[in-house]
Design a protein around this motif. Sequence first.
Motif, PDB file in Angstrom:
ATOM      1  N   GLY A 149       0.797  -1.214   0.000  1.00 39.75           N
ATOM      2  CA  GLY A 149       0.000   0.000   0.000  1.00 39.75           C
ATOM      3  C   GLY A 149       0.831   1.265   0.000  1.00 39.75           C
ATOM      4  N   VAL A 150       0.146   2.386  -0.082  1.00 37.43           N
ATOM      5  CA  VAL A 150       0.802   3.691  -0.032  1.00 37.43           C
ATOM      6  C   VAL A 150       1.222   3.985   1.404  1.00 37.43           C
ATOM      7  CG1 VAL A 150      -0.456   4.598  -2.013  1.00 37.43           C
ATOM      8  CG2 VAL A 150      -1.425   4.839   0.291  1.00 37.43           C
ATOM      9  N   PRO A 151       2.149   4.926   1.610  1.00 35.40           N
ATOM     10  CA  PRO A 151       2.549   5.307   2.975  1.00 35.40           C
ATOM     11  C   PRO A 151       1.354   5.790   3.792  1.00 35.40           C
ATOM     12  CG  PRO A 151       4.120   6.157   1.384  1.00 35.40           C
ATOM     13  CD  PRO A 151       2.963   5.611   0.589  1.00 35.40           C
ATOM     14  N   THR A 152       1.374   5.519   5.096  1.00 28.17           N
ATOM     15  CA  THR A 152       0.266   5.908   5.955  1.00 28.17           C
ATOM     16  C   THR A 152       0.751   6.180   7.379  1.00 28.17           C
ATOM     17  OG1 THR A 152      -1.883   5.220   6.830  1.00 28.17           O
ATOM     18  CG2 THR A 152      -0.234   3.499   6.556  1.00 28.17           C
ATOM     19  N   ARG A 153      -0.013   7.014   8.100  1.00 26.44           N
ATOM     20  CA  ARG A 153       0.225   7.226   9.531  1.00 26.44           C
ATOM     21  C   ARG A 153      -0.826   6.471  10.360  1.00 26.44           C
ATOM     22  NH1 ARG A 153       3.691  11.463  10.798  1.00 26.44           N
ATOM     23  NH2 ARG A 153       4.381  12.715   9.019  1.00 26.44           N
ATOM     24  N   PHE A 154      -1.673   5.719   9.673  1.00 28.83           N
ATOM     25  CA  PHE A 154      -2.704   4.945  10.352  1.00 28.83           C
ATOM     26  C   PHE A 154      -2.037   3.865  11.206  1.00 28.83           C
ATOM     27  CE2 PHE A 154      -6.588   2.109  10.167  1.00 28.83           C
ATOM     28  CZ  PHE A 154      -7.401   2.990  10.866  1.00 28.83           C
ATOM     29  N   PHE A 155      -2.741   3.436  12.282  1.00 25.78           N
ATOM     30  CA  PHE A 155      -2.119   2.516  13.243  1.00 25.78           C
ATOM     31  C   PHE A 155      -1.763   1.160  12.625  1.00 25.78           C
ATOM     32  CE2 PHE A 155      -6.489   1.106  13.490  1.00 25.78           C
ATOM     33  CZ  PHE A 155      -6.410  -0.250  13.782  1.00 25.78           C
ATOM     34  N   MET A 158       2.731  -0.614   8.356  1.00 22.60           N
ATOM     35  CA  MET A 158       3.817  -1.557   8.591  1.00 22.60           C
ATOM     36  C   MET A 158       5.005  -1.248   7.686  1.00 22.60           C
ATOM     37  SD  MET A 158       1.840  -5.237   8.892  1.00 22.60           S
ATOM     38  CE  MET A 158       3.402  -6.070   9.256  1.00 22.60           C
ATOM     39  N   ASP A 159       6.204  -1.544   8.189  1.00 23.02           N
ATOM     40  CA  ASP A 159       7.419  -1.462   7.377  1.00 23.02           C
ATOM     41  C   ASP A 159       7.539  -2.769   6.612  1.00 23.02           C
ATOM     42  OD1 ASP A 159       9.894  -1.317   6.235  1.00 23.02           O
ATOM     43  OD2 ASP A 159      11.014  -1.250   8.124  1.00 23.02           O
ATOM     44  N   LEU A 160       7.304  -2.708   5.320  1.00 20.82           N
ATOM     45  CA  LEU A 160       7.309  -3.912   4.489  1.00 20.82           C
ATOM     46  C   LEU A 160       8.645  -4.135   3.788  1.00 20.82           C
ATOM     47  CD1 LEU A 160       3.725  -3.542   2.972  1.00 20.82           C
ATOM     48  CD2 LEU A 160       4.449  -5.040   4.825  1.00 20.82           C
ATOM     49  N   GLY A 161       9.674  -3.435   4.256  1.00 22.64           N
ATOM     50  CA  GLY A 161      11.003  -3.695   3.728  1.00 22.64           C
ATOM     51  C   GLY A 161      11.754  -2.503   3.198  1.00 22.64           C
ATOM     52  N   ASP A 162      11.086  -1.329   3.143  1.00 23.14           N
ATOM     53  CA  ASP A 162      11.769  -0.143   2.622  1.00 23.14           C
ATOM     54  C   ASP A 162      11.862   0.972   3.656  1.00 23.14           C
ATOM     55  OD1 ASP A 162       9.124   0.578   2.738  1.00 23.14           O
ATOM     56  OD2 ASP A 162       8.983   1.289   0.670  1.00 23.14           O
ATOM     57  N   GLY A 163      11.543   0.649   4.931  1.00 24.37           N
ATOM     58  CA  GLY A 163      11.662   1.646   5.990  1.00 24.37           C
ATOM     59  C   GLY A 163      10.540   2.653   6.028  1.00 24.37           C
ATOM     60  N   ILE A 164       9.451   2.392   5.282  1.00 17.44           N
ATOM     61  CA  ILE A 164       8.299   3.300   5.229  1.00 17.44           C
ATOM     62  C   ILE A 164       7.067   2.576   5.752  1.00 17.44           C
ATOM     63  CG2 ILE A 164       6.815   4.681   3.730  1.00 17.44           C
ATOM     64  CD1 ILE A 164       9.169   4.907   1.790  1.00 17.44           C
ATOM     65  N   LEU A 165       6.314   3.236   6.634  1.00 19.09           N
ATOM     66  CA  LEU A 165       5.074   2.644   7.112  1.00 19.09           C
ATOM     67  C   LEU A 165       4.036   2.689   5.988  1.00 19.09           C
ATOM     68  CD1 LEU A 165       4.778   4.078  10.745  1.00 19.09           C
ATOM     69  CD2 LEU A 165       5.604   1.832  10.012  1.00 19.09           C
ATOM     70  N   ARG A 166       3.549   1.517   5.600  1.00 13.41           N
ATOM     71  CA  ARG A 166       2.605   1.411   4.492  1.00 13.41           C
ATOM     72  C   ARG A 166       1.365   0.626   4.911  1.00 13.41           C
ATOM     73  NH1 ARG A 166       4.724   2.598  -0.449  1.00 13.41           N
ATOM     74  NH2 ARG A 166       6.985   2.887  -0.598  1.00 13.41           N
ATOM     75  N   HIS A 167       0.278   0.833   4.145  1.00 15.20           N
ATOM     76  CA  HIS A 167      -0.906   0.010   4.355  1.00 15.20           C
ATOM     77  C   HIS A 167      -0.571  -1.433   3.982  1.00 15.20           C
ATOM     78  CE1 HIS A 167      -4.008   2.952   5.290  1.00 15.20           C
ATOM     79  NE2 HIS A 167      -3.551   3.735   4.328  1.00 15.20           N
ATOM     80  N   PRO A 168      -0.766  -2.386   4.903  1.00 14.16           N
ATOM     81  CA  PRO A 168      -0.549  -3.801   4.574  1.00 14.16           C
ATOM     82  C   PRO A 168      -1.767  -4.353   3.831  1.00 14.16           C
ATOM     83  CG  PRO A 168      -1.211  -3.611   6.863  1.00 14.16           C
ATOM     84  CD  PRO A 168      -1.137  -2.199   6.319  1.00 14.16           C
ATOM     85  N   ILE A 169      -1.847  -4.036   2.554  1.00 17.46           N
ATOM     86  CA  ILE A 169      -3.025  -4.357   1.747  1.00 17.46           C
ATOM     87  C   ILE A 169      -3.402  -5.829   1.842  1.00 17.46           C
ATOM     88  CG2 ILE A 169      -3.954  -4.411  -0.596  1.00 17.46           C
ATOM     89  CD1 ILE A 169      -3.706  -1.612   0.524  1.00 17.46           C
ATOM     90  N   MET A 170      -2.399  -6.699   1.822  1.00 23.54           N
ATOM     91  CA  MET A 170      -2.685  -8.129   1.835  1.00 23.54           C
ATOM     92  C   MET A 170      -3.328  -8.579   3.155  1.00 23.54           C
ATOM     93  SD  MET A 170      -2.084  -9.226  -1.120  1.00 23.54           S
ATOM     94  CE  MET A 170      -2.749  -7.634  -1.597  1.00 23.54           C
ATOM     95  N   PHE A 210     -11.799  -2.930  -6.025  1.00 26.57           N
ATOM     96  CA  PHE A 210     -11.985  -1.591  -6.589  1.00 26.57           C
ATOM     97  C   PHE A 210     -11.646  -0.533  -5.550  1.00 26.57           C
ATOM     98  CE2 PHE A 210     -14.466   2.217  -7.396  1.00 26.57           C
ATOM     99  CZ  PHE A 210     -14.236   2.445  -8.748  1.00 26.57           C
ATOM    100  N   LEU A 211     -12.148  -0.706  -4.326  1.00 30.81           N
ATOM    101  CA  LEU A 211     -11.940   0.289  -3.272  1.00 30.81           C
ATOM    102  C   LEU A 211     -10.508   0.275  -2.747  1.00 30.81           C
ATOM    103  CD1 LEU A 211     -15.279  -0.230  -1.305  1.00 30.81           C
ATOM    104  CD2 LEU A 211     -14.725   1.627  -2.905  1.00 30.81           C
ATOM    105  N   ILE A 212      -9.956  -0.900  -2.512  1.00 25.23           N
ATOM    106  CA  ILE A 212      -8.627  -1.004  -1.908  1.00 25.23           C
ATOM    107  C   ILE A 212      -7.540  -0.557  -2.874  1.00 25.23           C
ATOM    108  CG2 ILE A 212      -7.819  -3.328  -2.548  1.00 25.23           C
ATOM    109  CD1 ILE A 212      -7.927  -1.927   1.041  1.00 25.23           C
ATOM    110  N   GLU A 213      -7.854  -0.552  -4.160  1.00 26.66           N
ATOM    111  CA  GLU A 213      -6.874  -0.123  -5.158  1.00 26.66           C
ATOM    112  C   GLU A 213      -6.447   1.329  -4.934  1.00 26.66           C
ATOM    113  OE1 GLU A 213      -4.733  -1.078  -8.910  1.00 26.66           O
ATOM    114  OE2 GLU A 213      -5.531  -2.155  -7.163  1.00 26.66           O
ATOM    115  N   PHE A 214      -7.329   2.125  -4.346  1.00 27.99           N
ATOM    116  CA  PHE A 214      -7.006   3.525  -4.087  1.00 27.99           C
ATOM    117  C   PHE A 214      -5.976   3.675  -2.972  1.00 27.99           C
ATOM    118  CE2 PHE A 214     -11.291   3.977  -5.999  1.00 27.99           C
ATOM    119  CZ  PHE A 214     -10.959   4.835  -7.035  1.00 27.99           C
ATOM    120  N   LEU A 215      -5.720   2.597  -2.228  1.00 25.99           N
ATOM    121  CA  LEU A 215      -4.688   2.622  -1.185  1.00 25.99           C
ATOM    122  C   LEU A 215      -3.365   2.050  -1.682  1.00 25.99           C
ATOM    123  CD1 LEU A 215      -6.655   1.505   2.026  1.00 25.99           C
ATOM    124  CD2 LEU A 215      -6.118   3.827   1.240  1.00 25.99           C
TER     125      LEU A 215
END
Length: 254
Positions: A149-155, A158-170, A210-215
């Motif tokens: 997912g895109v970067p997020t400040r939501f709780f 997660m850091d998925l390997g690039d040091g950036i907190l992202r939406h864990p879409i899966m 469709f909806l989650i694609e926007f994240l």
Amino acid sequence: MLLKSASPFPFQFELFGEQYHYHYIFETLAFIVGVRLYYYYKKGIADPISDENRLWIMLGAMVGALIGSRLIAVLETPEVIHHLTFSILYQSKTIIGGLLGGLFGVELIKRIIGVNIASGDIYVIPILVALIIGRIGCFSMGIDEPTYGVPTRFFTGMDLGDGILRHPIMLYEIIYLLLLILLFNSLKHKALINGDRFKLLMVLYFLFRFLIEFLKPYHSLFLNLSSIHWSALFIFIYYYKFIIRIFKKIATKQ
């Protein structure tokens, strides 16, 4: 938000001195478990479709899924079309394209062999379980596969390997798929028209995608929508009579 990456992603194992993603294991496991579940559920029903025709239908689904998954995946990144190679085509795949292609493959085969009975209900739970197993594999890839997912400040970030907190879409999708299993189990003894369970699965899953694609950091194919968005819109149009009927049924109960 940048972090000092201490992420375990992607999850890999070593074999003969080479590193491999666990994703390949989960993909294979998803296929095996899905097929076994299909045969398990098939034992408990009086299938109006013969075993031979079921095999033809499954073949149509697999060939259609193979083609559709590659086509929609390539369209997710339209810029690669100008330098498309067999290697890129083979490695590109998406479940949305697989479901869409599988649907067309089944409908084509059914026309050829003369089957006019809805055939999808028996596959609903096997598909959902296979999707969950496959998505665990996708999640284990971190940012090595474009399902993050895109970067997020939501709780949930997660850091998925690039040091950036992202939406864990899966993870979102796995939770949604588990809820769908609960939903379809609750509908097990409901008197529904043959084929409605599969149609409901397609509509609800494509709505989620469709909806989650926007994240996700998606590429626009047309009108600022990705190939996933357009695939979902196509499904909504394809099943519009079913959607209207379901909404009317819900409305009359209120």
